[in-house]
Every structure is written in structure tokens, then in C-alpha cells.
Design an enzyme around this catalytic site. Structure first.
Site, mmCIF file in Angstrom:
data_model
loop_
_atom_site.group_PDB
_atom_site.id
_atom_site.type_symbol
_atom_site.label_atom_id
_atom_site.label_comp_id
_atom_site.label_asym_id
_atom_site.label_seq_id
_atom_site.Cartn_x
_atom_site.Cartn_y
_atom_site.Cartn_z
ATOM 1 N N GLN A 167 0.812 -1.220 0.000
ATOM 2 C CA GLN A 167 0.000 0.000 0.000
ATOM 3 C C GLN A 167 0.848 1.274 0.000
ATOM 4 O O GLN A 167 0.353 2.336 -0.353
ATOM 5 C CB GLN A 167 -0.943 -0.008 1.207
ATOM 6 N N HIS B 122 -1.472 -5.124 -12.985
ATOM 7 C CA HIS B 122 -0.896 -4.951 -14.325
ATOM 8 C C HIS B 122 -1.657 -5.721 -15.398
ATOM 9 O O HIS B 122 -1.810 -5.251 -16.516
ATOM 10 C CB HIS B 122 0.584 -5.382 -14.332
ATOM 11 N N ASP C 239 2.535 0.705 -7.993
ATOM 12 C CA ASP C 239 3.895 0.777 -8.570
ATOM 13 C C ASP C 239 4.752 1.817 -7.852
ATOM 14 O O ASP C 239 5.939 1.599 -7.622
ATOM 15 C CB ASP C 239 3.837 1.145 -10.060
ATOM 16 N N ARG D 277 4.095 0.071 12.968
ATOM 17 C CA ARG D 277 3.745 -1.218 12.400
ATOM 18 C C ARG D 277 3.849 -1.128 10.873
ATOM 19 O O ARG D 277 3.144 -0.342 10.243
ATOM 20 C CB ARG D 277 2.313 -1.617 12.776
ATOM 21 N N HIS E 216 1.151 -9.121 4.479
ATOM 22 C CA HIS E 216 -0.044 -8.286 4.477
ATOM 23 C C HIS E 216 -0.610 -8.315 3.043
ATOM 24 O O HIS E 216 -0.387 -7.412 2.243
ATOM 25 C CB HIS E 216 0.301 -6.859 4.921
ATOM 26 N N ASN F 253 -1.528 -10.895 8.356
ATOM 27 C CA ASN F 253 -2.551 -9.883 8.596
ATOM 28 C C ASN F 253 -3.891 -10.394 8.077
ATOM 29 O O ASN F 253 -4.016 -10.758 6.903
ATOM 30 C CB ASN F 253 -2.198 -8.586 7.848
ATOM 31 N N GLU F 254 -4.871 -10.454 8.948
ATOM 32 C CA GLU F 254 -6.264 -10.743 8.586
ATOM 33 C C GLU F 254 -6.443 -12.000 7.731
ATOM 34 O O GLU F 254 -6.899 -11.932 6.583
ATOM 35 C CB GLU F 254 -6.880 -9.539 7.881
ATOM 36 N N ASN G 157 -7.429 -5.967 14.397
ATOM 37 C CA ASN G 157 -7.861 -4.839 13.570
ATOM 38 C C ASN G 157 -9.372 -4.701 13.717
ATOM 39 O O ASN G 157 -10.102 -5.671 13.498
ATOM 40 C CB ASN G 157 -7.564 -5.096 12.090
ATOM 41 N N TYR H 21 -12.784 -2.075 12.781
ATOM 42 C CA TYR H 21 -13.268 -0.859 12.127
ATOM 43 C C TYR H 21 -14.740 -0.560 12.383
ATOM 44 O O TYR H 21 -15.113 0.576 12.565
ATOM 45 C CB TYR H 21 -13.064 -0.953 10.606
ATOM 46 N N GLU I 93 -4.877 -2.025 13.899
ATOM 47 C CA GLU I 93 -5.517 -1.152 12.912
ATOM 48 C C GLU I 93 -6.846 -0.676 13.452
ATOM 49 O O GLU I 93 -7.599 -1.468 14.027
ATOM 50 C CB GLU I 93 -5.810 -1.881 11.594
HETATM 51 C C1 BGC Z 1 -6.426 -3.947 5.930
HETATM 52 C C2 BGC Z 1 -5.765 -2.690 5.418
HETATM 53 C C3 BGC Z 1 -6.814 -1.797 4.763
HETATM 54 C C4 BGC Z 1 -7.841 -1.436 5.809
HETATM 55 C C5 BGC Z 1 -8.952 -0.500 5.315
HETATM 56 C C6 BGC Z 1 -7.718 -3.688 6.663
HETATM 57 O O1 BGC Z 1 -8.581 -4.758 6.471
HETATM 58 O O2 BGC Z 1 -5.530 -4.667 6.727
HETATM 59 O O3 BGC Z 1 -4.743 -3.046 4.535
HETATM 60 O O4 BGC Z 1 -6.264 -0.670 4.167
HETATM 61 O O5 BGC Z 1 -8.479 -2.608 6.243
HETATM 62 O O6 BGC Z 1 -9.741 -1.109 4.366
#
Ligand code: BGC
Length: 506
Positions: free
Chosen positions: A35, A55, A68, A93, A138, A182-183, A324, A326, A394
Site C-alpha cells: 500500500q 498490471h 507501482d 507497524r 499483508h 494480517n487478517e 484490527n 473498524y 488497525e
Molecule cells: C487492511 C488494510 C486496509 C484497511 C482499510 C484492513 O482490512 O488490513 O490493509 O487498508 O483494512 O480497508
């Protein structure tokens, strides 16, 4: 009078917004290699699944962009570490690009420039008193391994262990906090049973085959560290799980069951085998996958059973739990066809989970602002998994990127962190650290550069990729400095935010 003084002294400890972060609580910010790094084919780096997909199939990305160049962090170590230092974080991290270290994915050739790059980054961080917290994978496994079936192939567990060995050997003298994957839920379901992440394979058993590879690969990397490195290096190894919170849509028993199933498919799938005494997959997953496999006329379940030996290998294979979080979804049973298919759905999971349309939105369709789900998630982890040490790796908010005075992001952080403080102080949840996602705006996977999560804004139209701190960067810095949430703090040069609700209602 004395009574009154005692009462007044007691109030701050029960009034959540006044909680201060514990002295030993650590703050950080997070990014991931694909990212932010760019330099996708520089100095010997191999191709990974995202290089390949962006690509060969540019329209798979909303704005047809790719990583890129991304934020070009590959060329900006010193300047970026100064930004981190300025934020006052304890740790950073980041993830290591497997293909930058091992271009073929295997140890036949170790790319010297990959070792050099991460050595420089690690050294620069430590010289500035910032601890590296490293994720080994990741979302970005090497493309050549995909030719061998990618994570559908159990052999990748061995290749992952070999890769981890190279990392411990080269960086373990200075990196003390490792996370393997990760996840895993998203890697597997969205990558091998869905179309949302590379390599966009859609096999009904793909997610589960991948899941077994990741669990075994993780456990092998964990045991390797313990056997060969822990004594000398004294570090620790964890894993990063994504946890959404799932509420029943109503208090009907069907909805309650649906929310429970979603929790197990999302989080329990990888947490139960590692973080419980009995190990193995959650019972509800085993049952519902077996049931639907049978209905499809299959002779055995699409979920490959773990052998007793594998169960033992995986059980207890983590020193801490990276989390993580959200947002929150609202679930009902799948057969309730009055409700449209929601944004969180995994095959075989008898639950349809939708977002709350009335909740405050971000630029990401699935990400609604529902802070209470954070505290509930932390409590659920505490109860289900015997209160393991949790580090939040996260948590963050997206917008379209046109706002430096980013009040909605500040609101998100203040409110989610308040819930986390309540979980620590009122519920005794064992949370030792927190990383904001993200340090800077970056390539948001299939959404390209249309959704921005950064504390720093990055100008992707300027070849030098200048970074500009948003209001949230100053607010986060102030949280670290004051060690508490300060709703009235407005950094110089920014306009005071109008909060949607009064502070006391939040
Ligand atoms: C991921 C990140 C992503 C973030 C927001 C997480 O699931 O680990 O790479 O940018 O969510 O979508």
C-alpha cells in the site's frame, strides 16, 4: 467536606472521558508494504499477486491505479521516520514485502537490496526511539507461488516458514515484535473464495484450504522462533486478526444466532485454533460447512479437518493477539429473504450481515461509525479467549481525501479510543497498545486511491509524493502527549470542529 473531596477524587476514575492511558500503554501507526512502498520492480524485487493483478487486469481496481509508486516510502525512509518521530509514536507497524526479500517466494535467492532496505528502515526507526512491529505478510504473497496454487497449496506453509527464518535471521537482533499474517479471514475468503482481494479466485473450498495453510504456516513460523531464536533475540510472535462486531438485527432468536455465527466465521475461525485450550475450528463452522457440503452432494465437508497433530501444533502458537477493528454489522438468518444480501457474507455462514444505513458514513461502504462495537469486540475476546494480551494494530476512518481539517476522522478516533479506554478500565480488557490506520493515505486495494485513511495526506499527482499533516495527525499527537482524549483541542491553523452531539452524549 472530606466526604465531598473523596467523592470528587473518585469521579475521574468512573467518568470515562477523563480516563488517561496507562503509563505502559504504547501508541503507534500502521502501514502495509504494497500500500505504501512503491518501487515495485526496483533492485531485484520480484512480482507479487498485486503487481500481477493490477498490471494484467487494471479494471479490477476502481480507479485503474496500482501500487507501482504508491507513497514511495521505499525512497523516503529518513523523511518518513522524522514524521513518525514528530507524532511521538512508540512503535511503527509496517509489513515486509515477501517478494522484495525472496523474489521467487523461496529461499533459492535472497535479494540483497531487500535486506538492505529493511535494515535501513529498522535502524532509522531505532535511532529515533521508535520500535518496529513487523508483519510478515499483508495480502502480498509472491506471484510465482501462485503458479503453484498459492495458499490453496499446503506447501506454502513451509515456504512461509522458510521466509520467516530469513526475517528472524536478518532482522531479529533488532525487531522484537513480529506478527505472521494480517487478517487471515480476509486473505482466504476474499482472495480464494470471493472476488474482493487478489488473486480473486472463486472456489467454494478455496477459503478453507487457504485457511489451513495459513494456520499451519503461522504455527510453524511461531515454533521456529521459539526453537531457534527466542533465547538469543528475546522477541515475540503474534498474528493479526480482523474483528468486526456483529449485532443481531432484532432480538429474535434467529438473529441472535446469526450474529453468533458471523463472529465465529469472521474471528473464531483463526482465533479458536490458536487461542483456546481445546484448539481446532469453532464447532458452528464445522457443523454448518459439513451440512451445506452434504446438501451439495459432496462426500466430505469442504472444510478440511485438522489432524490431531496439526491441532496441537497450532494451539497456543501466539505470544499476543493483534486486532484490527473498524465497524459493526447487523445480522439476520440467510433465509430471511426480505433483507438484501449485506456487505459481510461468507459462504456457508448462516447469516446475512448488513451495515446500518443510518449510522455515520465514511468513504468506504462497509465502514460505518459505530464506536460501541469496539468495546463489545474487546469484551468478547476477553471472554472467549481468556483475556489474552491484545494490541490494536488497525483502527481508522476513510474519507475521499479532500479534507485537511478532517473533523470526521478526529471524531472517529476520539470516540473509538474512548470505547477502548472503557474496555480497559471498566471491563479489565488486556489491551496494551494501539496503532492508527493509517500513517498516511495509501493504495486502498480494490478501491485504489479513492478512499483515504491517512493521518498524513499524500499528493499522488506530484511525483515527489509530498506529505501534509491533517488535523487528525495533530490530534493523535496530542493524545499521545496528553495521554487522554481532549475533545476541545484544536491545533493551530485548523478550524474548530462542530461535534454532531454534545460531548456528554458521546
Ligand atoms: C487492511 C488494510 C486496509 C484497511 C482499510 C484492513 O482490512 O488490513 O490493509 O487498508 O483494512 O480497508
Amino acid at each position: 467536606m472530606i466526604g465531598l473531596t473523596v467523592l470528587v477524587l473518585l469521579i475521574p476514575s468512573t467518568y470515562c472521558k477523563e480516563y488517561v492511558f496507562p503509563d505502559n500503554f504504547k501508541f503507534g501507526v500502521a502501514t502495509a508494504a504494497y500500500q505504501v512502498e512503491g518501487a515495485w520492480n526496483t533492485s531485484g524485487k520480484g512480482e507479487n499477486i498485486w503487481d500481477y493483478m493490477t498490471h494484467t487486469n487494471p479494471s479490477s481496481i476502481l480507479d485503474r491505479s496500482n501500487g507501482d509508486i504508491a507513497c514511495d516510502t521505499y525512497n523516503k525512509i529518513k523523511a518518513d521516520v522524522q514524521l513518525l518521530k514528530n507524532l511521538g509514536v512508540d512503535f511503527y507497524r509496517f509489513s515486509i514485502s515477501w517478494s522484495r526479500i525472496l523474489p521467487s517466494g523461496k529461499t533459492d535467492y535472497i535479494n540483497p537490496d531487500g535486506i538492505r532496505y529493511y535494515n535501513e528502515l529498522i535502524d532509522e526507526l531505532l535511532a529515533n526511539d521508535i520500535k518496529p512491529l513487523v508483519t510478515m505478510h499483508h495480502f502480498d504473497q509472491p506471484q510465482p507461488l501462485e503458479q503453484e496454487g498459492g495458499f490453496l497449496n499446503l506447501k506454502l506453509a513451509d515456504y512461509f516458514e522458510d521466509y520467516a527464518d530469513v526475517l528472524y535471521k536478518n532482522f531479529g537482533d533488532r525487531v522484537k515484535d513480529w506478527t505472521t499474517f494480517n487478517e487471515p479471514t480476509l486473505v482466504c475468503f476474499l482472495g480464494y473464495s470471493g472476488e474482493f482481494l487478489a488473486p480473486m479466485i472463486t472456489r467454494k473450498d478455496g477459503g478453507y484450504l487457504c485457511g489451513r495453510t495459513l494456520l499451519i504456516g503461522h504455527a510453524k513460523a511461531y515454533h521456529l522462533y521459539n526453537k531457534r531464536y527466542k533465547n538469543d533475540q528475546g522477541g515475540r510472535v503474534g498474528i493479526v486478526h480482523d474483528i468486526f462486531w456483529f449485532e443481531p438485527r432484532t432480538n429474535k432468536i434467529g438473529d441472535i444466532k446469526a450474529a453468533e455465527a458471523a463472529k465465529e466465521f469472521n474471528f473464531g475461525w483463526f482465533a479458536k485454533p490458536i487461542f483456546t485450550q481445546e484448539g481446532d475450528y469453532p464447532q458452528i463452522m464445522k457443523e454448518s460447512i459439513a451440512r451445506s457440503s452434504k446438501l451439495e452432494g459432496l462426500s466430505k465437508s469442504r472444510l478440511p479437518q485438522l489432524t490431531q497433530e496439526e491441532i496441537e501444533l497450532i494451539k497456543g502458537s501466539a505470544d499476543f493477539l493483534g486486532v484490527n477493528h473498524y465497524t459493526t454489522f447487523y445480522c439476520s438468518p440467510i433465509e430471511d429473504d426480505t433483507i438484501e444480501r449485506g456487505l459481510f457474507y461468507l459462504p456457508d455462514m448462516d447469516a446475512n450481515c448488513i451495515v446500518d444505513d443510518k449510522a455515520e458514513s465514511s468513504a468506504t461502504p462497509w465502514l460505518k461509525v459505530i464506536p460501541s462495537g469496539f468495546r463489545k469486540s474487546l469484551n468478547w475476546i476477553k471472554e472467549q479467549y481468556n483475556n489474552p494480551e491484545v494490541i490494536i494494530l488497525e483502527n481508522g476512518f476513510s474519507d475521499a481525501g479532500n479534507l485537511l481539517n478532517d473533523c470526521p476522522r478526529v471524531n472517529y478516533y476520539n470516540r473509538y479510543l474512548t470505547e477502548m479506554l472503557k474496555a480497559i478500565y471498566e471491563d479489565d480488557c488486556n489491551v496494551s497498545g494501539y496503532a492508527a490506520w493509517s500513517f498516511m493515505d495509501n493504495f486502498e486495494w480494490r478501491s485504489g486511491y479513492t478512499q483515504k485513511f491517512g493521518l498524513y495526506s499524500v499528493d499522488f499527482n506530484d511525483p515527489s509524493r509530498p506529505r501534509t499533516p491533517k488535523m487528525s495527525a495533530f490530534v493523535f499527537k496530542n493524545i499521545i502527549r496528553e495521554r487522554k482524549i481532549n475533545w476541545s483541542y484544536t491545533p493551530d491553523g485548523f478550524t474548530k470542529c462542530e461535534w454532531p452531539k454534545s460531548k456528554d452524549e458521546l
